[in-house]
Design a protein around this motif. Structure first.
Motif, PDB file in Angstrom:
ATOM      1  N   ALA A 197      -7.379  -5.004 -16.194  1.00 40.34           N
ATOM      2  CA  ALA A 197      -8.334  -4.957 -15.088  1.00 40.34           C
ATOM      3  C   ALA A 197      -8.029  -6.057 -14.069  1.00 40.34           C
ATOM      4  N   GLY A 198      -7.697  -7.257 -14.571  1.00 36.59           N
ATOM      5  CA  GLY A 198      -7.340  -8.352 -13.669  1.00 36.59           C
ATOM      6  C   GLY A 198      -6.080  -8.051 -12.885  1.00 36.59           C
ATOM      7  N   LEU A 199      -5.106  -7.395 -13.534  1.00 33.59           N
ATOM      8  CA  LEU A 199      -3.860  -7.028 -12.853  1.00 33.59           C
ATOM      9  C   LEU A 199      -4.124  -6.046 -11.715  1.00 33.59           C
ATOM     10  N   ILE A 200      -4.924  -5.015 -11.994  1.00 39.83           N
ATOM     11  CA  ILE A 200      -5.232  -4.020 -10.966  1.00 39.83           C
ATOM     12  C   ILE A 200      -5.962  -4.677  -9.796  1.00 39.83           C
ATOM     13  N   ALA A 201      -6.947  -5.543 -10.104  1.00 39.97           N
ATOM     14  CA  ALA A 201      -7.699  -6.210  -9.039  1.00 39.97           C
ATOM     15  C   ALA A 201      -6.797  -7.112  -8.202  1.00 39.97           C
ATOM     16  N   SER A 202      -5.925  -7.862  -8.863  1.00 35.52           N
ATOM     17  CA  SER A 202      -5.031  -8.763  -8.143  1.00 35.52           C
ATOM     18  C   SER A 202      -4.065  -8.006  -7.245  1.00 35.52           C
ATOM     19  N   LEU A 203      -3.467  -6.933  -7.774  1.00 38.19           N
ATOM     20  CA  LEU A 203      -2.530  -6.148  -6.975  1.00 38.19           C
ATOM     21  C   LEU A 203      -3.244  -5.444  -5.826  1.00 38.19           C
ATOM     22  N   TRP A 204      -4.457  -4.998  -6.051  1.00 32.74           N
ATOM     23  CA  TRP A 204      -5.217  -4.327  -5.000  1.00 32.74           C
ATOM     24  C   TRP A 204      -5.409  -5.264  -3.806  1.00 32.74           C
ATOM     25  N   VAL A 205      -5.849  -6.504  -4.090  1.00 35.71           N
ATOM     26  CA  VAL A 205      -6.084  -7.463  -3.014  1.00 35.71           C
ATOM     27  C   VAL A 205      -4.772  -7.884  -2.370  1.00 35.71           C
ATOM     28  N   TRP A 206      -3.740  -8.070  -3.188  1.00 33.75           N
ATOM     29  CA  TRP A 206      -2.436  -8.500  -2.677  1.00 33.75           C
ATOM     30  C   TRP A 206      -1.847  -7.444  -1.731  1.00 33.75           C
ATOM     31  N   PHE A 207      -1.858  -6.194  -2.170  1.00 34.41           N
ATOM     32  CA  PHE A 207      -1.318  -5.123  -1.338  1.00 34.41           C
ATOM     33  C   PHE A 207      -2.160  -4.933  -0.079  1.00 34.41           C
ATOM     34  N   ALA A 208      -3.483  -5.094  -0.196  1.00 35.31           N
ATOM     35  CA  ALA A 208      -4.345  -4.962   0.982  1.00 35.31           C
ATOM     36  C   ALA A 208      -3.980  -6.015   2.025  1.00 35.31           C
ATOM     37  N   ASP A 209      -3.707  -7.242   1.603  1.00 33.28           N
ATOM     38  CA  ASP A 209      -3.287  -8.285   2.537  1.00 33.28           C
ATOM     39  C   ASP A 209      -1.964  -7.921   3.203  1.00 33.28           C
ATOM     40  N   ALA A 210      -1.023  -7.407   2.411  1.00 33.05           N
ATOM     41  CA  ALA A 210       0.275  -7.025   2.968  1.00 33.05           C
ATOM     42  C   ALA A 210       0.130  -5.889   3.981  1.00 33.05           C
ATOM     43  N   ILE A 211      -0.764  -4.946   3.700  1.00 30.04           N
ATOM     44  CA  ILE A 211      -0.985  -3.840   4.634  1.00 30.04           C
ATOM     45  C   ILE A 211      -1.615  -4.362   5.928  1.00 30.04           C
ATOM     46  N   ARG A 212      -2.566  -5.287   5.809  1.00 32.54           N
ATOM     47  CA  ARG A 212      -3.190  -5.854   7.013  1.00 32.54           C
ATOM     48  C   ARG A 212      -2.154  -6.602   7.856  1.00 32.54           C
ATOM     49  N   GLU A 213      -1.251  -7.315   7.208  1.00 29.50           N
ATOM     50  CA  GLU A 213      -0.198  -8.013   7.944  1.00 29.50           C
ATOM     51  C   GLU A 213       0.679  -7.011   8.698  1.00 29.50           C
ATOM     52  N   SER A 214       1.001  -5.917   8.024  1.00 31.97           N
ATOM     53  CA  SER A 214       1.848  -4.910   8.646  1.00 31.97           C
ATOM     54  C   SER A 214       1.149  -4.236   9.816  1.00 31.97           C
ATOM     55  N   GLU A 215      -0.084  -3.777   9.574  1.00 32.24           N
ATOM     56  CA  GLU A 215      -0.820  -3.085  10.628  1.00 32.24           C
ATOM     57  C   GLU A 215      -1.248  -4.028  11.742  1.00 32.24           C
ATOM     58  N   GLY A 216      -1.266  -5.329  11.466  1.00 36.38           N
ATOM     59  CA  GLY A 216      -1.624  -6.308  12.484  1.00 36.38           C
ATOM     60  C   GLY A 216      -0.473  -6.722  13.369  1.00 36.38           C
ATOM     61  N   GLY A 217       0.694  -6.136  13.148  1.00 35.71           N
ATOM     62  CA  GLY A 217       1.836  -6.437  13.995  1.00 35.71           C
ATOM     63  C   GLY A 217       2.560  -7.718  13.644  1.00 35.71           C
ATOM     64  N   LEU A 218       2.347  -8.250  12.444  1.00 33.98           N
ATOM     65  CA  LEU A 218       2.983  -9.506  12.060  1.00 33.98           C
ATOM     66  C   LEU A 218       4.398  -9.305  11.524  1.00 33.98           C
ATOM     67  N   ASN A 219       4.743  -8.098  11.158  1.00 36.02           N
ATOM     68  CA  ASN A 219       6.049  -7.835  10.551  1.00 36.02           C
ATOM     69  C   ASN A 219       7.059  -7.392  11.608  1.00 36.02           C
ATOM     70  N   SER A 220       8.067  -8.191  11.801  1.00 35.53           N
ATOM     71  CA  SER A 220       9.127  -7.834  12.734  1.00 35.53           C
ATOM     72  C   SER A 220      10.173  -6.984  12.020  1.00 35.53           C
ATOM     73  N   ARG A 221      11.230  -6.635  12.717  1.00 44.45           N
ATOM     74  CA  ARG A 221      12.308  -5.874  12.102  1.00 44.45           C
ATOM     75  C   ARG A 221      13.019  -6.697  11.033  1.00 44.45           C
ATOM     76  N   ARG A 222      13.004  -7.997  11.167  1.00 43.93           N
ATOM     77  CA  ARG A 222      13.621  -8.835  10.133  1.00 43.93           C
ATOM     78  C   ARG A 222      12.850  -8.693   8.815  1.00 43.93           C
ATOM     79  N   VAL A 223      11.525  -8.663   8.921  1.00 40.93           N
ATOM     80  CA  VAL A 223      10.714  -8.455   7.722  1.00 40.93           C
ATOM     81  C   VAL A 223      10.956  -7.057   7.161  1.00 40.93           C
ATOM     82  N   ASP A 224      11.086  -6.079   8.040  1.00 43.13           N
ATOM     83  CA  ASP A 224      11.359  -4.709   7.609  1.00 43.13           C
ATOM     84  C   ASP A 224      12.662  -4.642   6.811  1.00 43.13           C
ATOM     85  N   VAL A 225      13.686  -5.347   7.287  1.00 36.82           N
ATOM     86  CA  VAL A 225      14.963  -5.384   6.567  1.00 36.82           C
ATOM     87  C   VAL A 225      14.780  -6.041   5.198  1.00 36.82           C
ATOM     88  N   SER A 226      13.962  -7.081   5.134  1.00 35.70           N
ATOM     89  CA  SER A 226      13.708  -7.738   3.842  1.00 35.70           C
ATOM     90  C   SER A 226      13.048  -6.788   2.858  1.00 35.70           C
TER      91      SER A 226
END
Length: 289
Positions: free
Chosen positions: A55-84
């Motif tokens: 349960a802790g793993l699912i909760a942690s990954l849920w929040v972690w992925f949500a942050d990554a999605i917000r970064e992406s949709e917020g325009g913080l990821n450049s093409r360099r990040v995309d390549v990574s």
């Protein structure tokens, strides 16, 4: 994740701030591992520790992925990040290739090296006189309960058709996304997800049939253990892949991804096609040969 905004909005390599996500995820995995070890050894609390850790793993990954999605949709990821992201997903899939290569190697070694070696004249005379060097076998002195093997008809063949069809529907969905046909993208991706979960259901039915009707168990010699390890891990990967595509489907419905920036979709698609290729190897070497 996708870099859904223009590269001009994030010209530099975005480095996120300090995060507790890796620590929380590691702690959840530690609790799961310790709980599993205790559970196997008969400790009652082990089962509950596994559940809490999961349960802790699912909760942690849920929040972690949500942050990554917000970064992406917020325009913080450049093409360099995309390549990574692309390199990271590529190496991850390579690690999965080597993971399955180990099990396929074990299958090859047992069938073509160990079994003939144990059936040669020296071993038959001095070690196991009644051993039959055939695959699969019941081992020496009949220590393994008789069992039947699983043939290719019909459940494995049905699952093969399901996975191959899902690869086609996923490709159609990808092309529709690149052409900016969002409704078609969603429809064909939903079909892919449905086919993936049907595959898992058919394999579950196959396991029940193998265990109850064929007496094929995990301890049914090398054949039984390799059968369940290979098909079981593949089934787990199908479940994870279908879940990944389900998340992508939800993001598409919310309006995420653009025709020119959608690596989240592509990364999940890479993983799904990898799962398809592994299944073809299993279908040939487990069910046919």
């Amino acid at each position: 994740m996708s870099a859904s905004h223009s590269v001009n909005e994030a010209p530099y390599y975005y480095v996120p701030g300090e995060s507790a996500h890796p620590v929380r995820t590691a702690l959840a995995l530690l609790v799961m591992g310790l709980g599993a070890a205790a559970w196997i050894n008969g400790v009652t609390m082990g089962k509950w520790a596994v559940m809490v850790g999961f349960a802790g793993l699912i909760a942690s990954l849920w929040v972690w992925f949500a942050d990554a999605i917000r970064e992406s949709e917020g325009g913080l990821n450049s093409r360099r990040v995309d390549v990574s992201y692309r390199w990271g997903m590529s190496w991850f899939i390579f690690s999965e290739v080597m993971f399955f290569a180990g099990f396929f190697g074990a299958l090859w070694y047992v069938r073509t090296v160990t079994t003939p070696w144990l059936g040669d004249l020296d071993h038959k005379l001095f070690l196991w006189p009644d051993f039959a060097a055939a695959w699969p076998n019941l081992g020496p002195a009949g220590i393994i309960e008789p069992f039947q093997t699983v043939g290719p008809f019909w459940l494995p063949t049905i699952n093969t058709a399901l996975l191959l069809t899902s690869g086609i529907t996923l490709t159609i969905s990808h092309h529709a996304l690149r052409a900016n046909h969002r409704s078609q993208t969603i429809f064909w991706l939903a079909a892919t997800v449905l086919l993936g979960f049907i595959f898992v259901g058919v394999q579950t039915y196959e396991y029940v049939h193998a265990y109850q009707d064929l007496n094929l168990k995990f301890n049914s010699g090398a054949y039984g253990s390799l059968f369940y390890m290979l098909t079981g891990f593949h089934g787990f990967h199908v479940l994870m892949g279908a879940t990944m595509l389900l998340v992508i489907l939800g993001r598409l419905i919310k309006g995420h991804f653009r025709p020119d920036h959608h690596f989240g979709f592509e990364g999940a698609a890479w993983y799904w096609h990898f799962v398809d290729v592994v299944w073809l190897g299993l279908y040939l070497f487990i069910y046919w040969f």
